[in-house]
Each structure stands twice: as structure tokens, then as C-alpha cells.
Design a protein around this motif. Sequence first.
Motif, PDB file in Angstrom:
ATOM      1  N   GLU A  28      -2.528   4.311   1.621  1.00  0.00           N
ATOM      2  CA  GLU A  28      -3.707   3.467   1.867  1.00  0.00           C
ATOM      3  C   GLU A  28      -4.303   2.871   0.590  1.00  0.00           C
ATOM      4  OE1 GLU A  28      -4.701   2.571   4.805  1.00  0.00           O
ATOM      5  OE2 GLU A  28      -3.280   3.874   5.857  1.00  0.00           O
TER       6      GLU A  28
ATOM      7  N   GLN B  47       3.212   0.831   3.368  1.00  0.00           N
ATOM      8  CA  GLN B  47       2.833  -0.292   4.220  1.00  0.00           C
ATOM      9  C   GLN B  47       2.820  -1.573   3.394  1.00  0.00           C
ATOM     10  OE1 GLN B  47      -1.044   0.882   5.607  1.00  0.00           O
ATOM     11  NE2 GLN B  47      -0.226   2.083   7.328  1.00  0.00           N
TER      12      GLN B  47
ATOM     13  N   THR C  35      -0.638  -5.673   9.052  1.00  0.00           N
ATOM     14  CA  THR C  35      -0.068  -4.595   8.245  1.00  0.00           C
ATOM     15  C   THR C  35       1.153  -4.039   8.956  1.00  0.00           C
ATOM     16  OG1 THR C  35      -2.260  -4.034   7.376  1.00  0.00           O
ATOM     17  CG2 THR C  35      -0.509  -2.381   7.153  1.00  0.00           C
TER      18      THR C  35
ATOM     19  N   ARG D 142       0.829  -1.194   0.000  1.00  0.00           N
ATOM     20  CA  ARG D 142       0.000   0.000   0.000  1.00  0.00           C
ATOM     21  C   ARG D 142       0.865   1.247   0.000  1.00  0.00           C
ATOM     22  NH1 ARG D 142      -4.151  -1.502   4.932  1.00  0.00           N
ATOM     23  NH2 ARG D 142      -5.263  -3.225   3.923  1.00  0.00           N
TER      24      ARG D 142
END
Length: 560
Positions: free
Chosen positions: A151, A251, A263, A148
Motif C-alpha cells: 500500500e 499493485q 488499481t 505500490r
Amino acid sequence: MAAYGEPTLWVMGGALMIALAMILGLLGLIAYHGFRALWPLPVVQLETRDGSVVLGEVTRRERFHPSPELIDSLPEAVRAAVREELSSTGGWLRRELVRIGNFELTNEHFRWVLEAELAPQGRQFPTWALVFERRAWGRFFGFPKAFRIDEQVVADKPDEIWRLFREHHGDVLQMWQEQRRLQRLDLGLINHQLEEARLNLRSCELRYGRPSPQWQQAQEEFEKKQKELEAQAAEIAQRINELGQAMARFQIVLQTADGQESTLALGDVVRAYPANQLSLWKKWQLYLARIWEFVSDEPREANSEGGVFPAIFGTVLMTLLMAFAVTPFGVIAAIYLREYARGGLITSVVRIAVNNLAGVPSIVFGVFGLGFFCYTVGATIDQLFFEERLPNPTYGSGGLLWASLTLALLTLPVVIVATEEALAAVPNSLREGSYACGATKWQTIRRVVLPRAMPGILTGMVLSMARGAGEVAPLMLVGAVKLAPELPIDHIFPYFHPERSFMHLGFHIYDLGFQSQNSEAAKPMVFATAFLLILIVLVLNTLAIWIRARLRRRMMGLEF
């Protein structure tokens, strides 16, 4: 043969070989486990007969006799296989200790797995099993599921996820290092300046009183300085927050062997690698990177991960300070006892006391150092020179200086006895010849006796360094701590801070072996740290022996 002492010679030679074999065997055991601790292991996936899956590194295998309670606690699908193995091996079971990591999900770092409870074809080595070494929570084992950025999922295939991780992790590490530098150096310097300004105001208050004009002027200067420093700190804090937000953009989503998702932020990852895809060259690269981290970085995860550089620094610095403190006093005392003091009851009592001090337990010296150096001398120094810092002690608590002086007292008998023996070994004919040439007693000692005795004196210093570097019990009372983020030497004036607490390799070994929460993970680090301590003592002793040889060649030429 008995007349010429041949049997005795063979007995002594055999005893020497046994002693050497024991010493080399101990060093070999420590070195083997120490070097092995940092080697990257493959990641195995174990599936049991009851359907559970374990993913991790196999760190140890052993055979044991199971108790009936253990057999009864196993699932019904496993008991039959266990009883069959027990009957075929005469009551023995084989099991493996697997480092499973993922502590925030499993609440355990290691798990025992019986070989009898494995399903057929239950041992696999997944290609995309990744190992993450983190700054907190220990290691994480899992499979890549997504990557990611802000997000948003930008990759969901393992090879693409791993490529993006390697592409961005280096930049994130640089941002983390800059953030760490701002927190420790820049903010630390501002806090130090603010504390110095506060102490100046407190000193003015103690000297002139609060309502005085001097105090009011100092108060105005303090408030002005405080506003300037707070403005600088706000700018640095803003930059730290910006770096934190920039790191939080990246992430990686991982899936564990039992299907859970987690995560990880790239800023929390020290390094990651696909354990089952590493070639031999890649393993050596990772191994050397871990060794460099071990000797150059700070510890993390309750000292069971990371490096031991603060402990190395504290050990070497304390040993050198101890040697510089004990050698002059020990040599002066030995010269007085051997060359100046008259034989009598008092001299005999002093020699007996010195010899008895060598047998006093080291913890007694630690208690003495705590009571005399810390609570008496240190408290007096605080009252005289650091009154504005009270009730917070400066020299009135454990620190590097008091630890060095305590170990100097501990090793003082070694230096005195070795120096006395070296002085006694100098032939009296050399002294008499010097006196006949018109030299005084001190000239004879300085130009004739000391050069001849210098090898023995330095031998005493080497022995004192070897003993002092490995002592732990006194240091627990007079300055050694579990974690000391501030080194005794830094960029802040006066640059050398002997009042600070410090880390020590010996205390670090004790903490890892007996105080660690994760004892299994700390066990390999105990061997690695012990080997490093032995290596440092060997280097210090070798350096002292080299200096002894050079001084011996130089001073032997200056006898007359």
C-alpha cells in the motif's frame, strides 16, 4: 475431339479445379483470421469533436450507410462533419471498431467510432499506453500512474513503474501457479480421499444397516480419516492464504483515457506490454507466447480468452476411443455380410438399413445415446456398482465413454460399407487358390482376404475419424460441456475416468460463436479454434494413412 472425350475431360478438370479453389479458399480464410487473431495490435487514442477520448485497439474498419436516426443522435459538433462526408462519398460513412476493454468501468468491451467525428489531430499512439491481459474482466487499457508495495507508492514515473512491474510480475506468477497447484492438486486429492471415505461408509450402511457393528466400526474409521484429512486441508488452506497475501502486496495504479483510476493486483494479470513500444522481434515473441497459451492453457473469460487445451485433449481422446470402438464391430459385421451371410431378403434388408443409417441426422444418434447409453445402460451400472453414490449419477449421465460410443454408432455405416467394398474387390481367384491348398474359410479370410482388403478397411476408419471428430450435435446431449476443469485422465486412481464430461473443439466453436457474451472478442477465437480443429483432424488422418501404408506393405508379404 468429341469422339476421344476431350470436352468431357476438360469439363471434369475444370470442375476439379473449382472444387480445389473453393476448399483452399475456405482453409485460407480460416487460417488468415485464425493466425491474425493472436497478433498484438498497436493501441490508438482517438479524440472526438465533442471532447470524449477512446483508448484501445482498432480491430475492424468498414463502410456503411447510416440511418437518419443515427445522424440525429450525434452531437451537434459532429453532424456537420458527418453530412459533409456523406455528400463527398455518396452516402457512405467510415467507422472503426475499437476494443476499449476496461469492462468494469465502461460496461462494454468494444465501441464504434466514426472517422467523421474525430477531431483534427485526434488520432495518437501514446508511448506509455499499456495493455493488461487479466484472468477476469477481460483486457485493460491505461497509463501507468503508480506502483505500490504494501500500500506504499514506490514509483510514480512510467519507466520506473514498468521496470518494477516486470521485476515483480514473474515472482507473482510463480506464487499464483503454486497457489493454483495447491488448490487443484493437493486440495483436490484430499477432497477425493474424503469422498471415498464417505462412500465406503455409505456402502457399509447399505450392506449391513446403520445399527450394525460393521457400520459402527466404519463410522469410527471415517471420523478418524476425516480428522486427518481436515488437518491436512487446514495446513494447505493456510499456505494458500499466505500466498494470496504475498501476491496482494504488489499493485499497479492505472489511469484510463478519460481520467479514471483503477488499481490492478499483479496476481490478476496474465501478461502486460507497452503496445506502441514493441519492436518486430518483441511482437513475434508475444505472438508465439499467445500461441503457446492457446494450445496449452485453460480457457478464461467465458472461453473468449486463454487456451483450449482441455478441448484439444477431449477431442483427440474421444476420436481415438470412437475409432477403437467402431473399427472392430464394423469390420466383423462387414465380414459376416460379405463372406458368411447368404443372399436373401434378410441380408438385403440389413444392407439397406446400414446404408440408410448413414443418412440419419446426427442429433437422432445423440437422442438415442442419451436414452440408451446414459439413462438405460449407465443407470443400470450405477445401480449395480455405484449404489452408494446415488442419487448422484456416475455413469448415468453424459460422459466421454457414452459420447465415444454414440459417435461409433454414427460412423458405423461408413466402416461397414467401406469394408464390404474392400472385401468385394479381392479377386475370387485368390480365395479359390487358398481353398485348393487346403485352407479353411477362416484361414482364407485371415491370411488372404483381409491383407488385400486392409487398405480399404483403414480408409473406412479414416473417414469415420474425420466425420466423428467434427460432429457437435450428439455431443451436446451425451457429454460435451462448456467448461470441464477435470480432465478424463489425471493423477487420481484409476487415472482414466471415462464417466467424466469433457470439452470438445467443435462444441467450443459453437459456444464461442453463439453463446458468448462478448461476441466481438470471441469471433477471432472462433477462426483460431476452427483452424486448430482442422489441423487435428488432418494430423489424425495422416497418422492413420501412415499406419495403413505400413500395414499394407507388411501384410501383402504374408498373403501365402
